[in-house]
Scaffold this active site. Structure first.
Site, mmCIF file in Angstrom:
data_model
loop_
_atom_site.group_PDB
_atom_site.id
_atom_site.type_symbol
_atom_site.label_atom_id
_atom_site.label_comp_id
_atom_site.label_asym_id
_atom_site.label_seq_id
_atom_site.Cartn_x
_atom_site.Cartn_y
_atom_site.Cartn_z
ATOM 1 N N LYS A 183 0.724 -1.521 -0.150
ATOM 2 C CA LYS A 183 -0.289 -0.395 0.025
ATOM 3 C C LYS A 183 0.611 1.008 0.432
ATOM 4 O O LYS A 183 1.808 0.987 0.871
ATOM 5 C CB LYS A 183 -0.676 -0.090 1.331
ATOM 6 C CG LYS A 183 -0.440 0.246 2.370
ATOM 7 C CD LYS A 183 0.691 0.587 3.317
ATOM 8 C CE LYS A 183 0.712 2.487 3.487
ATOM 9 N NZ LYS A 183 2.276 2.339 3.777
ATOM 10 N N TYR A 268 -4.265 3.679 6.660
ATOM 11 C CA TYR A 268 -4.989 3.011 7.137
ATOM 12 C C TYR A 268 -6.375 2.860 7.996
ATOM 13 O O TYR A 268 -7.500 2.208 7.823
ATOM 14 C CB TYR A 268 -3.679 2.514 8.302
ATOM 15 C CG TYR A 268 -2.732 1.783 8.030
ATOM 16 C CD1 TYR A 268 -2.429 0.338 8.188
ATOM 17 C CD2 TYR A 268 -1.953 2.730 6.980
ATOM 18 C CE1 TYR A 268 -1.632 -0.587 7.936
ATOM 19 C CE2 TYR A 268 -0.694 1.230 6.815
ATOM 20 C CZ TYR A 268 -0.513 0.452 7.293
ATOM 21 O OH TYR A 268 0.623 -0.736 6.742
HETATM 22 P P1 NDP Z 1 11.921 2.163 2.612
HETATM 23 O O1 NDP Z 1 12.914 2.961 1.789
HETATM 24 O O2 NDP Z 1 12.864 1.786 3.348
HETATM 25 O O3 NDP Z 1 12.843 0.613 1.783
HETATM 26 C C1 NDP Z 1 12.732 1.347 0.251
HETATM 27 C C2 NDP Z 1 13.279 0.082 -0.743
HETATM 28 O O4 NDP Z 1 13.228 0.556 -2.433
HETATM 29 C C3 NDP Z 1 14.532 0.824 -0.991
HETATM 30 O O5 NDP Z 1 15.221 0.383 0.217
HETATM 31 C C4 NDP Z 1 14.678 0.286 -2.447
HETATM 32 O O6 NDP Z 1 15.676 -1.099 -1.738
HETATM 33 C C5 NDP Z 1 14.336 0.623 -2.861
HETATM 34 N N1 NDP Z 1 14.453 1.670 -4.470
HETATM 35 C C6 NDP Z 1 14.142 1.271 -4.890
HETATM 36 N N2 NDP Z 1 14.278 2.390 -5.477
HETATM 37 C C7 NDP Z 1 14.231 3.554 -4.349
HETATM 38 C C8 NDP Z 1 13.810 5.076 -4.412
HETATM 39 N N3 NDP Z 1 14.352 6.375 -5.863
HETATM 40 N N4 NDP Z 1 14.265 5.559 -3.051
HETATM 41 C C9 NDP Z 1 14.064 5.146 -2.338
HETATM 42 N N5 NDP Z 1 14.277 3.836 -2.253
HETATM 43 C C10 NDP Z 1 14.352 3.164 -3.765
HETATM 44 O O7 NDP Z 1 10.646 2.441 2.481
HETATM 45 P P2 NDP Z 1 9.828 1.062 3.461
HETATM 46 O O8 NDP Z 1 9.995 -0.599 2.988
HETATM 47 O O9 NDP Z 1 9.029 1.880 4.604
HETATM 48 O O10 NDP Z 1 9.034 1.286 2.128
HETATM 49 C C11 NDP Z 1 8.440 0.275 0.633
HETATM 50 C C12 NDP Z 1 6.632 0.258 0.647
HETATM 51 O O11 NDP Z 1 6.015 -0.856 1.590
HETATM 52 C C13 NDP Z 1 5.892 1.226 0.755
HETATM 53 O O12 NDP Z 1 5.390 1.136 -0.747
HETATM 54 C C14 NDP Z 1 5.225 2.221 1.759
HETATM 55 O O13 NDP Z 1 4.720 2.757 1.889
HETATM 56 C C15 NDP Z 1 4.952 -0.095 2.223
HETATM 57 N N6 NDP Z 1 5.742 0.030 3.574
HETATM 58 C C16 NDP Z 1 4.158 -0.540 4.071
HETATM 59 C C17 NDP Z 1 4.057 -0.805 5.125
HETATM 60 C C18 NDP Z 1 2.776 -1.719 5.580
HETATM 61 O O14 NDP Z 1 3.291 -2.177 6.884
HETATM 62 N N7 NDP Z 1 2.335 -2.584 4.654
HETATM 63 C C19 NDP Z 1 5.543 -0.621 6.067
HETATM 64 C C20 NDP Z 1 5.667 -0.311 5.554
HETATM 65 C C21 NDP Z 1 5.855 0.472 3.840
HETATM 66 P P3 NDP Z 1 17.281 -1.519 -2.838
HETATM 67 O O15 NDP Z 1 18.394 -0.884 -2.230
HETATM 68 O O16 NDP Z 1 16.887 -2.669 -2.343
HETATM 69 O O17 NDP Z 1 17.606 -1.602 -4.615
#
Ligand code: NDP
Length: 437
Positions: A183, A268
């Site tokens: 989401k 949420y």
């Molecule tokens: P993070 O910033 O921690 O991680 C995102 C990852 O995406 C990065 O670590 C990177 O992985 C990759 N990435 C690729 N391109 C980009 C970019 N341009 N900028 C930043 N990151 C990039 O985010 P979250 O893990 O917190 O969130 C990811 C998704 O999950 C979102 O859509 C968020 O809304 C959702 N979410 C859902 C939750 C839930 O409870 N269901 C809770 C938290 C988040 P790499 O280095 O491996 O390429």
């Protein structure tokens, strides 16, 4: 040796002789017994082996430990053998993937991680070793499409910044993979529609990772509301907010995030209220307050207060923010009780509460349930749907409906007026197959 031990004991001589003889007898018996057992083992080793091993595919059970009067724990976990499980590629190794989703595979019964997709090869190699993913199943964002040749991947789980959800859903569907997408589903209604179409065209499942809809406490509250356990519900108040840090993170970049607190955490409140009552709002009203001098809020909104009006007349008052201490709860006001969850939307430690009158007392209860991993429940539901060709409980249409409401909320805030939405008759119109109990 035995004599010297007996000599240390202060005993009459005849008593020592008795002890010596009986100890000798005991030692001899033990020696004979061990020889007999050695002979049995040796003869077993020499005899032809029984090659029919017990069937390893079956449920394990243990005798109950506690009295019938104690809290029921439910059946033992009975995970499927690894080779039978549905394989997942995790796309984006950020906070959610590393802190919650990958560890949750340990609690899954039907799902396993088989591939990783990351822009950071060194990190991906480390994580692959931690979770037993072979190096050949590590991809980056450029060569991702070759995942179509990987038979170990059934589902692609997209955990990327919001603006990348649509692109990777469409590429996954074209690669012949089912999609579980975080989401908010995407940054616009148009993108959501493209994602649904891409999965329909490829005949692949699309599920949005609304974990709350698979969580047992929230499901219990839904039941209490739908069955009118405490009479009709008059009002719901829901809050989900947090104090966000680093101003340079993607969540505060409009292009990558699509918006601020509303699509990230306010969703949420919106999605859970829709899930609890099953109706769709016919009118929404929102107000946004943002301190643009705060370096975090140069591009996206901070505080959003919004109201949803449902066809039954029920109203929900919701609030979200990126600048207050984390607070994730809701309260349902019914005719004969108020009840809810606090916290409601956290990863763990969820707590249900209810308050009702009984004779001269007002009873305030905080029932406790054995916690379940929400991510494991949601992934195993997706695996069930893939295996039995069923529509997921939270399909793309569910994410699209939230996005339509979010767009209406932004319009309402911009024009400072209530915005009407299409009236939908019936309940749970955008949901698929109920998750298995
Ligand atoms: P993070 O910033 O921690 O991680 C995102 C990852 O995406 C990065 O670590 C990177 O992985 C990759 N990435 C690729 N391109 C980009 C970019 N341009 N900028 C930043 N990151 C990039 O985010 P979250 O893990 O917190 O969130 C990811 C998704 O999950 C979102 O859509 C968020 O809304 C959702 N979410 C859902 C939750 C839930 O409870 N269901 C809770 C938290 C988040 P790499 O280095 O491996 O390429």
């Amino acid at each position: 040796m035995l004599h010297s031990i007996l000599d240390t004991l202060e005993l009459p001589v005849e008593r020592r002789h008795f002890l010596f003889r009986s100890t000798q007898t005991l030692l001899s018996a033990a020696l004979l017994a061990s020889m007999a057992s050695y002979e049995t083992n040796a003869s077993e080793l020499l005899a032809p082996q029984n090659t029919s091993a017990p069937d390893p595919v079956g449920k394990v059970s243990l005798p109950p430990l506690e009295a019938q009067t104690e809290q029921k724990k439910g059946p033992l976990p009975n995970p499927e053998p690894m080779e039978k499980r549905i394989g997942y590629a995790i796309v984006g190794l950020g906070h959610l993937a590393l802190e919650e989703v990958l560890p949750a595979f340990g609690a899954c019964e039907k799902s396993k991680v088989t591939a990783l997709v990351s822009g950071d090869r060194t990190k991906a190699l480390t994580v692959a070793k931690q979770y037993g993913v072979p190096e050949k199943s590590i991809y980056d964002y450029q060569n991702f499409d070759s995942i179509k040749n990987n038979p170990d991947v059934d589902v692609v789980y997209i955990i990327l910044p919001n603006s990348m959800h649509a692109e990777f859903t469409i590429r996954s569907a074209k690669a012949g993979k089912h999609v579980l997408c975080e989401k908010p589903m995407a940054n616009s209604v148009a993108e959501c529609e493209q994602m649904i179409k891409a999965c329909e065209d490829a005949k692949r499942k699309l599920m949005i990772a609304y974990r709350i809809q698979y969580e047992p406490n929230n499901t219990e509250i839904k039941k209490m509301i739908r069955e009118e356990k405490y009479g009709k519900v008059k009002n719901i108040v829901a809050v989900n907010g947090q104090n966000i840090g680093d101003p340079s993170q993607w969540r505060l970049n409009k292009q990558l995030a699509g918006g601020g607190s509303l699509p990230d955490v306010g969703i949420y409140c919106l999605n859970t209220v829709r899930f609890l009552i099953g109706e769709e709002p016919v009118e929404v009203y929102a107000q946004i307050s943002t301190d643009t001098n705060d370096p975090r809020f140069k591009e996206v909104e901070d505080v959003v207060d919004f109201q949803l009006t449902f066809p039954s007349g029920l109203r929900a008052m919701c609030g979200t923010s990126y600048s207050h201490h984390q607070s994730r709860n809701y309260r349902v006001y019914a005719e004969r009780a108020f009840f809810g969850m606090d916290p409601a939307f956290a990863y763990g430690g969820l707590q249900m509460y209810r308050s009702f009158a009984q004779d001269e007392l007002e009873i305030y209860e905080t029932p406790k349930r054995t916690p379940k991993n929400q991510f494991a429940l949601e992934m195993d539901h997706m695996s069930d749907c893939v295996r039995s060709d069923k529509k997921p409980f939270t399909p793309g249409e569910e994410g699209l409906q939230d996005m339509k409401i979010i767009e209406a909320l932004y319009l309402s805030a911009r024009e400072n007026r209530p915005v009407q939405l299409k009236k939908h008759e019936g309940k749970d119109l955008f949901r698929g197959t109920e998750p298995k109990k």
